[in-house]
Design a protein around this motif. Structure first.
Motif, PDB file in Angstrom:
ATOM      1  N   ALA A 139      52.176  64.562  52.996  1.00  0.00           N
ATOM      2  CA  ALA A 139      50.743  64.788  52.726  1.00  0.00           C
ATOM      3  C   ALA A 139      50.378  63.349  51.703  1.00  0.00           C
ATOM      4  CB  ALA A 139      49.912  66.010  52.256  1.00  0.00           C
ATOM      5  N   LEU A 140      51.577  63.041  50.930  1.00  0.00           N
ATOM      6  CA  LEU A 140      51.525  62.220  49.821  1.00  0.00           C
ATOM      7  C   LEU A 140      50.853  60.839  50.349  1.00  0.00           C
ATOM      8  CD1 LEU A 140      52.287  61.777  47.010  1.00  0.00           C
ATOM      9  CD2 LEU A 140      54.502  60.907  47.543  1.00  0.00           C
ATOM     10  N   ALA A 141      51.149  60.259  51.142  1.00  0.00           N
ATOM     11  CA  ALA A 141      50.839  58.914  51.511  1.00  0.00           C
ATOM     12  C   ALA A 141      49.185  58.862  51.714  1.00  0.00           C
ATOM     13  CB  ALA A 141      51.451  58.107  52.622  1.00  0.00           C
ATOM     14  N   THR A 142      48.786  59.602  52.481  1.00  0.00           N
ATOM     15  CA  THR A 142      47.367  59.850  52.797  1.00  0.00           C
ATOM     16  C   THR A 142      46.435  60.321  51.784  1.00  0.00           C
ATOM     17  OG1 THR A 142      47.879  60.265  54.988  1.00  0.00           O
ATOM     18  CG2 THR A 142      45.871  60.979  54.692  1.00  0.00           C
ATOM     19  N   ALA A 143      47.091  61.398  51.109  1.00  0.00           N
ATOM     20  CA  ALA A 143      46.177  61.784  49.883  1.00  0.00           C
ATOM     21  C   ALA A 143      45.972  60.669  48.657  1.00  0.00           C
ATOM     22  CB  ALA A 143      46.907  62.991  49.289  1.00  0.00           C
ATOM     23  N   VAL A 144      47.130  60.140  48.454  1.00  0.00           N
ATOM     24  CA  VAL A 144      46.925  58.929  47.559  1.00  0.00           C
ATOM     25  C   VAL A 144      46.034  57.811  48.015  1.00  0.00           C
ATOM     26  CG1 VAL A 144      48.526  57.263  46.133  1.00  0.00           C
ATOM     27  CG2 VAL A 144      49.249  59.685  46.455  1.00  0.00           C
ATOM     28  N   ASP A 145      46.430  57.253  49.239  1.00  0.00           N
ATOM     29  CA  ASP A 145      45.749  56.123  49.760  1.00  0.00           C
ATOM     30  C   ASP A 145      44.253  56.254  49.838  1.00  0.00           C
ATOM     31  OD1 ASP A 145      45.989  53.294  50.935  1.00  0.00           O
ATOM     32  OD2 ASP A 145      45.035  54.493  52.514  1.00  0.00           O
ATOM     33  N   SER A 146      43.817  57.602  50.188  1.00  0.00           N
ATOM     34  CA  SER A 146      42.341  57.748  50.436  1.00  0.00           C
ATOM     35  C   SER A 146      41.552  58.078  49.235  1.00  0.00           C
ATOM     36  CB  SER A 146      42.140  58.928  51.216  1.00  0.00           C
ATOM     37  OG  SER A 146      42.987  60.254  50.827  1.00  0.00           O
ATOM     38  N   THR A 147      42.279  58.092  48.109  1.00  0.00           N
ATOM     39  CA  THR A 147      41.713  58.706  46.454  1.00  0.00           C
ATOM     40  C   THR A 147      41.873  57.335  45.808  1.00  0.00           C
ATOM     41  OG1 THR A 147      43.496  59.921  46.152  1.00  0.00           O
ATOM     42  CG2 THR A 147      41.658  60.921  46.985  1.00  0.00           C
ATOM     43  N   ALA A 148      42.927  57.314  45.027  1.00  0.00           N
ATOM     44  CA  ALA A 148      43.491  56.231  44.326  1.00  0.00           C
ATOM     45  C   ALA A 148      43.434  54.858  44.909  1.00  0.00           C
ATOM     46  CB  ALA A 148      44.734  56.323  43.492  1.00  0.00           C
ATOM     47  N   GLY A 158      37.136  66.040  54.056  1.00  0.00           N
ATOM     48  CA  GLY A 158      37.408  65.177  55.268  1.00  0.00           C
ATOM     49  C   GLY A 158      38.855  64.557  54.827  1.00  0.00           C
ATOM     50  N   LYS A 159      38.760  64.131  53.728  1.00  0.00           N
ATOM     51  CA  LYS A 159      40.249  63.441  53.245  1.00  0.00           C
ATOM     52  C   LYS A 159      41.092  64.596  52.810  1.00  0.00           C
ATOM     53  CE  LYS A 159      37.883  60.030  50.504  1.00  0.00           C
ATOM     54  NZ  LYS A 159      38.246  58.695  51.386  1.00  0.00           N
ATOM     55  N   TRP A 160      41.024  65.838  52.750  1.00  0.00           N
ATOM     56  CA  TRP A 160      41.817  66.912  52.345  1.00  0.00           C
ATOM     57  C   TRP A 160      42.432  67.421  53.782  1.00  0.00           C
ATOM     58  CZ3 TRP A 160      39.925  72.352  52.551  1.00  0.00           C
ATOM     59  CH2 TRP A 160      40.942  73.219  52.306  1.00  0.00           C
ATOM     60  N   LEU A 161      41.420  67.432  54.579  1.00  0.00           N
ATOM     61  CA  LEU A 161      41.954  67.890  55.836  1.00  0.00           C
ATOM     62  C   LEU A 161      42.725  66.930  56.602  1.00  0.00           C
ATOM     63  CD1 LEU A 161      38.748  69.747  57.219  1.00  0.00           C
ATOM     64  CD2 LEU A 161      40.891  70.806  56.348  1.00  0.00           C
ATOM     65  N   ALA A 162      42.516  65.595  56.497  1.00  0.00           N
ATOM     66  CA  ALA A 162      43.325  64.639  57.078  1.00  0.00           C
ATOM     67  C   ALA A 162      44.736  64.900  56.480  1.00  0.00           C
ATOM     68  CB  ALA A 162      42.700  62.948  56.815  1.00  0.00           C
ATOM     69  N   ALA A 163      44.766  64.720  55.175  1.00  0.00           N
ATOM     70  CA  ALA A 163      46.285  64.770  54.692  1.00  0.00           C
ATOM     71  C   ALA A 163      46.850  66.086  55.098  1.00  0.00           C
ATOM     72  CB  ALA A 163      46.103  64.679  53.308  1.00  0.00           C
ATOM     73  N   ALA A 164      45.989  67.198  55.068  1.00  0.00           N
ATOM     74  CA  ALA A 164      46.744  68.525  55.451  1.00  0.00           C
ATOM     75  C   ALA A 164      47.274  68.564  56.933  1.00  0.00           C
ATOM     76  CB  ALA A 164      45.805  69.593  55.192  1.00  0.00           C
ATOM     77  N   ALA A 212      49.219  71.478  49.436  1.00  0.00           N
ATOM     78  CA  ALA A 212      50.058  70.278  49.135  1.00  0.00           C
ATOM     79  C   ALA A 212      48.949  69.126  49.136  1.00  0.00           C
ATOM     80  CB  ALA A 212      51.197  70.050  50.068  1.00  0.00           C
ATOM     81  N   ALA A 213      48.174  69.180  50.201  1.00  0.00           N
ATOM     82  CA  ALA A 213      47.146  68.015  50.230  1.00  0.00           C
ATOM     83  C   ALA A 213      46.217  68.012  49.014  1.00  0.00           C
ATOM     84  CB  ALA A 213      46.542  67.948  51.581  1.00  0.00           C
ATOM     85  N   ALA A 214      45.522  69.276  48.648  1.00  0.00           N
ATOM     86  CA  ALA A 214      44.563  69.355  47.674  1.00  0.00           C
ATOM     87  C   ALA A 214      45.087  69.000  46.310  1.00  0.00           C
ATOM     88  CB  ALA A 214      44.113  70.971  47.804  1.00  0.00           C
ATOM     89  N   LEU A 215      46.493  69.586  46.080  1.00  0.00           N
ATOM     90  CA  LEU A 215      47.121  69.437  44.838  1.00  0.00           C
ATOM     91  C   LEU A 215      47.135  67.686  44.667  1.00  0.00           C
ATOM     92  CD1 LEU A 215      49.687  72.030  44.373  1.00  0.00           C
ATOM     93  CD2 LEU A 215      47.481  71.601  43.143  1.00  0.00           C
ATOM     94  N   GLU A 216      47.523  67.164  45.606  1.00  0.00           N
ATOM     95  CA  GLU A 216      47.734  65.602  45.643  1.00  0.00           C
ATOM     96  C   GLU A 216      46.649  64.752  45.399  1.00  0.00           C
ATOM     97  OE1 GLU A 216      50.223  65.121  48.942  1.00  0.00           O
ATOM     98  OE2 GLU A 216      52.269  65.732  47.928  1.00  0.00           O
ATOM     99  N   ILE A 217      45.694  65.273  46.092  1.00  0.00           N
ATOM    100  CA  ILE A 217      44.345  64.620  46.089  1.00  0.00           C
ATOM    101  C   ILE A 217      43.600  65.023  44.725  1.00  0.00           C
ATOM    102  CG2 ILE A 217      41.793  64.735  46.826  1.00  0.00           C
ATOM    103  CD1 ILE A 217      42.882  65.046  49.600  1.00  0.00           C
ATOM    104  N   ALA A 235      44.723  80.069  48.030  1.00  0.00           N
ATOM    105  CA  ALA A 235      44.035  80.041  46.462  1.00  0.00           C
ATOM    106  C   ALA A 235      44.072  78.806  45.893  1.00  0.00           C
ATOM    107  CB  ALA A 235      44.384  81.075  45.811  1.00  0.00           C
ATOM    108  N   ILE A 236      45.341  78.330  45.606  1.00  0.00           N
ATOM    109  CA  ILE A 236      45.563  77.119  44.844  1.00  0.00           C
ATOM    110  C   ILE A 236      44.992  75.971  45.420  1.00  0.00           C
ATOM    111  CG2 ILE A 236      47.389  75.453  43.825  1.00  0.00           C
ATOM    112  CD1 ILE A 236      49.308  78.152  43.716  1.00  0.00           C
ATOM    113  N   ALA A 237      45.088  75.823  46.834  1.00  0.00           N
ATOM    114  CA  ALA A 237      44.326  74.747  47.447  1.00  0.00           C
ATOM    115  C   ALA A 237      42.818  74.654  47.366  1.00  0.00           C
ATOM    116  CB  ALA A 237      44.509  74.897  48.909  1.00  0.00           C
ATOM    117  N   LEU A 238      42.147  75.578  47.268  1.00  0.00           N
ATOM    118  CA  LEU A 238      40.790  76.017  46.975  1.00  0.00           C
ATOM    119  C   LEU A 238      40.289  75.886  45.670  1.00  0.00           C
ATOM    120  CD1 LEU A 238      39.796  79.054  49.113  1.00  0.00           C
ATOM    121  CD2 LEU A 238      39.640  76.529  49.644  1.00  0.00           C
ATOM    122  N   LEU A 239      41.206  76.006  44.516  1.00  0.00           N
ATOM    123  CA  LEU A 239      41.042  75.552  43.319  1.00  0.00           C
ATOM    124  C   LEU A 239      41.240  74.058  43.031  1.00  0.00           C
ATOM    125  CD1 LEU A 239      40.492  76.873  40.448  1.00  0.00           C
ATOM    126  CD2 LEU A 239      42.918  76.976  40.187  1.00  0.00           C
ATOM    127  N   ALA A 240      42.074  73.480  43.595  1.00  0.00           N
ATOM    128  CA  ALA A 240      42.217  72.069  43.490  1.00  0.00           C
ATOM    129  C   ALA A 240      41.200  71.395  44.009  1.00  0.00           C
ATOM    130  CB  ALA A 240      43.597  71.636  44.202  1.00  0.00           C
TER     131      ALA A 240
END
Length: 394
Positions: free
Chosen positions: A201-210, A234-240, A291-296, A372-377
């Motif tokens: 999930a790292l590449a998509t999460a980082v590229d779609s935000t930062a 949308g960004k979260w689900l794509a990376a996930a 993983a995707a939520a934390l990285e985003i 739970a961690i995903a929703l919090l992030a």
């Protein structure tokens, strides 16, 4: 009309799938960890079967002094190479070549001491830094058994039963199955199968935000008639989704390797069924979401793509800590382990591989803890993106 979060998700997926480097990294992590575990186990299998095939190379100084012992060694698949007198420096130099497992030096007084029933001295020289430890232990077993045989014969000659030497007889019974032994040994490696969920999930999460912030395209997205929640979701689900696809393929590939390896050669087996694996994959859906939520959430706080990539990459090591530390502590399986992401997945897969009856609670905790961690992030990211001052000023 499609929901806005679905439009954003498809847009991010298209951009990611166009990036060949991202696809190459995805394929690399799908194959790397299962191949690594398979290679380690194959090496153990080769070592377990190698002594019977090649024998043990042993240099013996003064072999003529103990012909019976030499015969005993040869019967146990030990290749005896007779040598003349050698100094300590010469023995050390021979051992450094790694051509022999050890050097056995029989003392000149061996025959005289043996006939006088005094301890006959034999020196075993070895290099503890080499990889011949298993072969050396085999040689020591031969010497130990040879010594016990002589002791028993001498006692019997004096009218004493050899059983006198063994006042207590311990008989061992191993009730562990090959599946449980496999899960215990391989258990420390199973956590490696879930680590790539964060890399997928790292590449998509980082590229779609930062990445979009650095390219100034994130401001354009925020100006669109879509809620912040839709954009983030949308960004979260794509990376996930990419992480989930990679993790599922990796688990299937690892399962196929463990099924194919001849683990019976080292007294183990892998009896996890495809149905059990499907259940593990289903429960593991929440891990890519986490993983995707934390990285985003981490990437949204970075000013540049490189900064976000560095921060997210370092943060990946945090969930790896319990996966590495807990197996080293050799703890029994406890309920709290299922509440720690990644450790929960490792523990669940290990227990299923043992053939243990796992109730519903471990499955629920494994799924819910990561979710739970995903929703919090996700909540944190939405709150950040709603702040225009923060998004412009960071």
């Amino acid at each position: 009309m499609k929901p806005m979060f679905l439009v954003v998700m498809l847009k991010e997926l298209r951009e990611t799938l166009r990036d060949r480097r991202a696809l190459f990294m995805l394929l690399l992590f799908v194959l790397m960890y299962p191949a690594l575990v398979g290679g380690v186990l194959q090496q153990q299998i080769n070592r377990a079967t190698q002594p019977e095939k090649e024998g043990i190379e042993l240099t013996v100084i003064g072999a003529r002094m103990a012909p019976t012992l030499m015969t005993q060694l040869k019967q146990k698949n030990v290749n005896v190479h007779e040598a003349g007198p050698m100094t300590q420096e010469a023995i050390a130099a021979l051992l450094r070549t790694r051509k022999v497992a050890a050097v056995l030096r029989v003392s000149d007084s061996y025959g005289e001491d043996y006939r006088a029933m005094r301890p006959a001295r034999i020196e075993l020289w070895y290099d503890s830094a080499d990889d011949n430890g298993r072969k050396r232990y085999d040689v020591e077993d031969v010497l130990r058994n040879y010594s016990n045989t002589i002791a028993g014969a001498r006692l019997l000659a004096h009218g004493v039963s050899p059983a006198t030497l063994f006042p207590v007889h311990v008989q061992k019974y191993d009730t562990g199955t090959s599946a449980s032994r496999s899960a215990s040994v391989i258990g420390t490696m199973l956590g490696m199968f879930f680590i790539p969920a964060f890399f997928f999930a790292l590449a998509t999460a980082v590229d779609s935000t930062a990445g979009e912030r650095e390219r100034r395209s994130l401001e354009v997205l925020l100006a669109q008639p879509a809620s912040t929640l839709d954009l983030v979701a949308g960004k979260w689900l794509a990376a996930a989704l990419l992480s989930l696809a990679g993790l599922t393929l990796e688990l299937c590939f690892a399962h196929g390797i463990l099924k194919w390896l001849p683990l019976e050669e080292i007294g183990m087996s892998w009896r996890l069924s495809w149905a059990d694996l499907a259940l593990v994959c289903l429960v593991s859906v929440s891990l890519p979401l986490c993983a995707a939520a934390l990285e985003i959430a981490l990437a949204i706080n970075a000013k540049t793509f490189k900064e976000a990539q560095t921060t997210a990459s370092l943060a990946i090591f945090v969930p790896m800590v319990p996966v590495i530390v807990v197996p080293m502590l050799d703890l029994t399986t406890q309920t709290w382990m299922y509440a720690v992401p990644m450790l929960a997945h490792q523990t669940l897969l290990r227990e299923l591989a043992k053939g243990q009856a796992v109730g519903a609670l471990p499955f629920v905790l494994t799924f819910a803890s990561s979710l739970a961690i995903a929703l919090l992030a996700l909540w944190f990211t939405v709150r950040r993106m709603k702040s225009e001052r923060y998004m412009i000023g960071i």
